[in-house]
Design a protein around this motif. Structure first.
Motif, PDB file in Angstrom:
ATOM      1  N   GLY A 179      71.128 -35.890 -28.455  1.00 48.02           N
ATOM      2  CA  GLY A 179      70.788 -35.700 -29.856  1.00 48.02           C
ATOM      3  C   GLY A 179      71.982 -35.604 -30.778  1.00 48.02           C
ATOM      4  O   GLY A 179      73.129 -35.453 -30.354  1.00 48.02           O
ATOM      5  N   SER A 231      68.183 -30.876 -35.503  1.00 51.78           N
ATOM      6  CA  SER A 231      68.343 -32.296 -35.247  1.00 51.78           C
ATOM      7  C   SER A 231      68.464 -33.068 -36.560  1.00 51.78           C
ATOM      8  O   SER A 231      67.733 -32.812 -37.526  1.00 51.78           O
ATOM      9  CB  SER A 231      67.142 -32.829 -34.461  1.00 51.78           C
ATOM     10  N   THR A 245      69.935 -27.097 -29.510  1.00 48.84           N
ATOM     11  CA  THR A 245      70.390 -28.352 -28.912  1.00 48.84           C
ATOM     12  C   THR A 245      69.777 -28.513 -27.530  1.00 48.84           C
ATOM     13  O   THR A 245      69.710 -27.570 -26.747  1.00 48.84           O
ATOM     14  CB  THR A 245      71.925 -28.415 -28.823  1.00 48.84           C
ATOM     15  N   SER A 265      69.580 -41.415 -29.964  1.00 42.45           N
ATOM     16  CA  SER A 265      69.907 -39.993 -29.946  1.00 42.45           C
ATOM     17  C   SER A 265      71.144 -39.716 -29.104  1.00 42.45           C
ATOM     18  O   SER A 265      71.449 -38.560 -28.797  1.00 42.45           O
ATOM     19  CB  SER A 265      68.724 -39.181 -29.395  1.00 42.45           C
ATOM     20  N   TYR A 318      73.183 -33.462 -34.339  1.00 37.40           N
ATOM     21  CA  TYR A 318      72.820 -32.160 -34.884  1.00 37.40           C
ATOM     22  C   TYR A 318      73.717 -31.745 -36.051  1.00 37.40           C
ATOM     23  O   TYR A 318      74.847 -32.215 -36.196  1.00 37.40           O
ATOM     24  CB  TYR A 318      72.918 -31.083 -33.796  1.00 37.40           C
TER      25      TYR A 318
END
Length: 359
Positions: A223, A236, A185, A244, A225
């Motif tokens: 992001g 991702s 991450t 994102s 995940y």
């Protein structure tokens, strides 16, 4: 007997409860409860039927509110919900997980407390704040908050927490020892070359997928995940999403491959739904592809955001999906997101949405 479905709504001015039958077509609304305190997270213990609300702020102080009669009456307690003298005081309770009368409570500044008596008294699980990384944790935009608590249904000593901005931490021994679980991450706000640190990520929300596996889903400042190994590694899943950046994520009650996210347009672009056109994004293949679900949602002038705890599912068939907005609207889907209806409007800012089905 037909099930009653309760949607538990935490807001900045108290708690509310929306109620329907298993068809989820007609809704009633009760509240506000909890003396108009800020209620950051309102959840139910499905075993005992108790409802618990994590609340407070620097003015009120922290407390857990509890109802044993589905919201008719309430009490609250903060006994033991404090750090030792000389440490920065607990300003508020921000998250709660309840099972079999045992509560885990996340607070600001970030730490974890436990109650073994249904929210009457609390003890500090000091192992998390004793982690060597603690002096280096930085506050997120709203403060240094432990906002996500995920407990393994099959192994209660296995717990994941999300902290802004320290990242995801995991314990396998009920909170005695912890380890960061953030590999994969990003932290784009760190200097170049340091974007994948061991800790320091601004995690926004984490949930566990259905089933016996170790799959987790996460929305993050940087992001979206998925992890298939309990957070040891993240990959991702933001390809196909419009952004994102986002806060809430919800998982399907039976299908580990299905989850819902609500991306926003960005951290510095207003933090509202992209193009001011509301959509919930659903994956049926664990994030490989995404579909935008818009039927019944406003498609112009929708300048709202959705906070990290403000989306949930129920356990009915088909699964219901629910989310609440910063402008006080509760949206409901009784068909896994295919269509949506606004069932409450003009509430205070909605901080959290959870569900409870009762006979």
């Amino acid at each position: 007997m037909m099930a009653r479905v309760l949607v538990l709504i935490g807001t900045k001015k108290g708690a509310f409860i929306a109620e329907s039958d298993e068809r989820r077509q007609t809704w009633s609304l009760r509240g506000p409860f909890c003396n108009h305190w800020p209620i950051h997270h309102l959840v139910a213990d499905s075993t005992t039927g108790a409802i618990h609300g994590a609340g407070g702020n620097a003015w009120f102080g922290p407390a857990i509110w509890t109802s044993h009669d589905l919201g008719e009456t309430w009490s609250h307690s903060s006994q033991g919900l404090a750090y030792p003298e000389g440490q920065e005081p607990v300003a508020a309770a921000w998250s709660v997980e309840a099972r079999d009368g045992e509560l885990l409570v996340g607070v600001q500044p970030a730490g974890l407390f436990r109650s073994g008596d249904g929210g009457e008294t609390f003890e500090h699980l000091s192992g998390l704040r004793d982690h060597p990384s603690r002096p280096h944790w930085n506050a997120g935009g709203a403060g240094l908050i432990l906002h996500s608590i995920v407990r393994d249904p099959a192994a209660p000593d296995r717990i994941w927490v999300g902290i802004s901005s320290a990242g995801v931490f995991y314990t396998g021994d009920g909170g005695k020892t912890w380890e960061p679980r953030n590999r994969g991450t990003r932290a784009d706000f760190f200097p170049e070359g340091q974007n994948y640190p061991e800790f320091g990520q601004c995690v926004h929300n984490i949930v566990k997928a259905a089933g016996a596996g170790d799959r987790l889903y996460q929305q993050n400042h940087c992001g979206m995940y998925r992890s298939d190994d309990g957070g040891a590694n993240w990959q991702s899943v933001e390809k196909g999403l419009p952004s994102s950046f986002g806060f809430p994520v919800a998982s399907h009650p039976r299908d580990a491959d299905t989850a819902w996210m609500i991306p926003l347009n960005g951290a510095e672009q207003g933090r509202y739904v992209p193009d001011a056109r509301a959509a919930v994004w659903r994956t049926r293949d664990a994030g490989a592809t995404w579909q935008d679900l818009r039927d019944g949602l406003p498609q112009e002038n929708a300048y709202f955001g959705v906070l990290r705890q403000a989306m949930a599912t129920d356990r009915l068939e088909p699964a219901g999906v629910y989310f609440g907005t910063g402008s006080g609207t509760l949206f409901v889907s009784a068909d896994e997101g295919e269509s949506w209806t606004a069932v409450a409007e003009h509430l205070p800012t909605i901080s959290s949405v959870e569900t409870l089905a009762v006979d």
